[in-house]
Each structure stands twice: as structure tokens, then as C-alpha cells.
Design a protein around this motif. Sequence first.
Motif, PDB file in Angstrom:
ATOM      1  N   PRO A   1       0.819  -1.224   0.000  1.00 23.35           N
ATOM      2  CA  PRO A   1       0.000   0.000   0.000  1.00 23.35           C
ATOM      3  C   PRO A   1       0.851   1.273   0.000  1.00 23.35           C
ATOM      4  O   PRO A   1       0.456   2.290  -0.584  1.00 23.35           O
ATOM      5  N   ALA A   2       2.003   1.226   0.653  1.00 24.74           N
ATOM      6  CA  ALA A   2       2.884   2.408   0.662  1.00 24.74           C
ATOM      7  C   ALA A   2       3.469   2.638  -0.728  1.00 24.74           C
ATOM      8  O   ALA A   2       3.501   3.772  -1.224  1.00 24.74           O
TER       9      ALA A   2
ATOM     10  N   THR B   1       0.767   3.891  -2.974  1.00 24.04           N
ATOM     11  CA  THR B   1       0.492   5.301  -2.680  1.00 24.04           C
ATOM     12  C   THR B   1       1.447   6.196  -3.462  1.00 24.04           C
ATOM     13  O   THR B   1       1.036   7.162  -4.117  1.00 24.04           O
TER      14      THR B   1
ATOM     15  N   LYS C   1       0.679   6.080  -7.239  1.00 26.91           N
ATOM     16  CA  LYS C   1      -0.568   6.783  -7.594  1.00 26.91           C
ATOM     17  C   LYS C   1      -0.407   8.299  -7.474  1.00 26.91           C
ATOM     18  O   LYS C   1      -0.965   9.059  -8.267  1.00 26.91           O
ATOM     19  N   ARG C   2       0.346   8.729  -6.476  1.00 27.03           N
ATOM     20  CA  ARG C   2       0.515  10.186  -6.311  1.00 27.03           C
ATOM     21  C   ARG C   2       1.365  10.791  -7.429  1.00 27.03           C
ATOM     22  O   ARG C   2       1.140  11.917  -7.841  1.00 27.03           O
TER      23      ARG C   2
ATOM     24  N   GLU D   1       0.494  -0.269   7.080  1.00 27.18           N
ATOM     25  CA  GLU D   1       0.414   0.313   5.738  1.00 27.18           C
ATOM     26  C   GLU D   1      -1.022   0.351   5.223  1.00 27.18           C
ATOM     27  O   GLU D   1      -1.471   1.346   4.678  1.00 27.18           O
TER      28      GLU D   1
ATOM     29  N   ALA E   1      -3.186   3.742   4.623  1.00 25.14           N
ATOM     30  CA  ALA E   1      -3.573   4.035   3.229  1.00 25.14           C
ATOM     31  C   ALA E   1      -5.086   4.237   3.160  1.00 25.14           C
ATOM     32  O   ALA E   1      -5.576   5.160   2.505  1.00 25.14           O
TER      33      ALA E   1
ATOM     34  N   ARG F   1      -6.074   7.523   4.914  1.00 24.22           N
ATOM     35  CA  ARG F   1      -5.765   8.699   4.093  1.00 24.22           C
ATOM     36  C   ARG F   1      -6.698   8.810   2.893  1.00 24.22           C
ATOM     37  O   ARG F   1      -6.713   9.828   2.212  1.00 24.22           O
TER      38      ARG F   1
ATOM     39  N   GLU G   1      -6.401   7.018   0.206  1.00 24.83           N
ATOM     40  CA  GLU G   1      -5.612   6.916  -1.034  1.00 24.83           C
ATOM     41  C   GLU G   1      -6.475   6.322  -2.131  1.00 24.83           C
ATOM     42  O   GLU G   1      -7.174   5.328  -1.905  1.00 24.83           O
TER      43      GLU G   1
ATOM     44  N   ILE H   1      -6.457   4.138  -4.311  1.00 24.20           N
ATOM     45  CA  ILE H   1      -5.874   2.889  -4.819  1.00 24.20           C
ATOM     46  C   ILE H   1      -6.832   1.745  -4.470  1.00 24.20           C
ATOM     47  O   ILE H   1      -7.758   1.932  -3.680  1.00 24.20           O
TER      48      ILE H   1
ATOM     49  N   PHE I   1     -10.221   5.129  -1.310  1.00 22.27           N
ATOM     50  CA  PHE I   1      -9.648   3.793  -1.106  1.00 22.27           C
ATOM     51  C   PHE I   1     -10.695   2.694  -1.315  1.00 22.27           C
ATOM     52  O   PHE I   1     -11.808   2.789  -0.801  1.00 22.27           O
TER      53      PHE I   1
END
Length: 237
Positions: free
Chosen positions: A63-64, A67, A70-71, A94, A98, A101, A103, A105, A194
Motif C-alpha cells: 500500500p505504501a 500510494t 498513484k501520487r 500500511e 492508506a 488517508r 488513497e 488505490i 480507497f
Amino acid sequence: MTKQRFHYCPGCTHGIIHRLVAEVIDEMEIREDTIGVAPVGCSVLLYNYLDIDMQEAAHGRAPALATGIKRVLPDRMVFTYQGDGDLASIGTAEIIHAAARGENITAVFVNNAIYGMTGGQMAPTTLAGQATTTSKTGRNIQSAGFPIRMSEMLATLDGAAYISRVSIHNPAHVIKAKKALRKAFETQKRGIGFSMVELLSTCPTNWGLKPTEALKWLEENMIPYYPLGEFKIKQEV
Ligand SMILES: Cc1ncc(C[n+]2csc(CCOP(=O)(O)OP(=O)(O)O)c2C)c(N)n1
Ligand code: SF4
């Protein structure tokens, strides 16, 4: 998918899940726009089977890594593919952060209630009383605690947009699983946040069962503890 032959044990449902992910990517016509992140676990060689851009993460860190990808490349579809040891044990932090946040993803979470790759040790998702190589007489709740329901837990987080649990134990459920994966990918495509699909999966080798027995065991033992369904659907999904 590539023409590469799977390295999985007979009856392992990782292969079916690979196929479903590949079909969703093709049906959405996003093969050129998708980046997958492979875990450490039996599916470590996922990049050999999916004909898309792939990255390999350290154990639990998918996931990190997703992240970051994707960013930097927000127009790409980015997903992780993770076992329960990877996502719910070494990588717990993680995945929680994620999701918290929000994210944008997608996590494809393959829960087979055991560490498959390393020889069948107890995972955080191992059921109470389930025998593994590190809980020979069955998981003892008093000393090992309770199995974690990751979907229910992540669904409590505001950043989570779509969270569901499906199962791969028969054709009808395989079809439902594909629909859930499609919904998760669509959630990301629309930038809602997410998404995660937890797929109950078999490990006949380490469960000590024949492939058909493993499917039955999943249905009779895993589903009662890990109920199927959608745990979080943001209104926009
Ligand atoms: C940092 C680190 N710790 C431990 C390991 C050993 N290890 C490899 S795979 C794995 C667990 C895999 O189980 P799971 O994520 O459930 O996937 P499965 O193999 O069942 O699909 C562990 C503990 C490792 N490779 N790296
Ligand atoms: S050890 Fe289990 S999870 Fe790994 S390939 Fe074999 S059956 Fe599948």
C-alpha cells in the motif's frame, strides 16, 4: 494474462483471482493504464502472469508503494495484491493508513487464513481452533488472540470508499467476486477513494486438504466467521 504456467499448488484459488483481476482490467480497457503491486507471499510472482506494468513491494509495504505510484501518476489505475500475512500481519500499518488517508488505490486482499508461502504458519486471520504449523493443536484464542476481520475494521475509516468481502468457493461466488473487483476498480477510476475487496481463498496444501475438500472447508468454516457482503459503499460509488 501471459502464457506463463502458474506455479501454484493444485486447487489453489490464487489463480482464479489472478484471472478475475485480468478480466476486469481487460473489460475496462485499462491494460495500458494499470500498475499492479505484487506482495511477498505465494503470489510474489504475480508480475509473471499479468501482462501489465508491475512493481514488487517488500513484505507488507504494497500500500505504501502503491500510494507513491498513484501520487506521482494519478491517471493510472494502481492496485495491490496481498495475502493475509502480507496485509493483516507485517503490513497492518500500511493498509490502515492508506485507507485512513483515502488513497485512491485498490487493494485485492486474498485471505486464505494462513501463511502459505512459508509453510503454513498461523496468520492473524487463522480461525480459532485451526491447526497450523505454529498452532499444532489449533489456534488458542487465550494466547494468540482473535482472528482479525480486516474488511469490517477498514470500513470504519472515513477514507475508505468501497470495502467488500467475497468468496471463491464456487462458480456463483466467483461471478460475484468479479463484480466486486469491478466496483472497486470503478471506485478508483472515479477518484472516490480507497477501495478493497477481500477474497476468501483456499490453501489446500497447508490446510492438509484435497482441493474439493478445501472449497468445502472454506464455505463451512471461513464464511461463518468472515461474512460476505459490502461493508462500506460511499454514496458516490
Ligand atoms: C520482512 C519479511 N519477513 C518475513 C518474510 C517471510 N514471509 C514470506 S511470505 C510470508 C507470509 C505469506 O503469507 P500470506 O501473505 O498470507 O500469503 P500466501 O503465501 O498465503 O498467499 C512470510 C512471513 C519475508 N519474506 N520478509
Ligand atoms: S501454499 Fe497454499 S497459497 Fe501457496 S500456492 Fe500452495 S495452495 Fe496456494
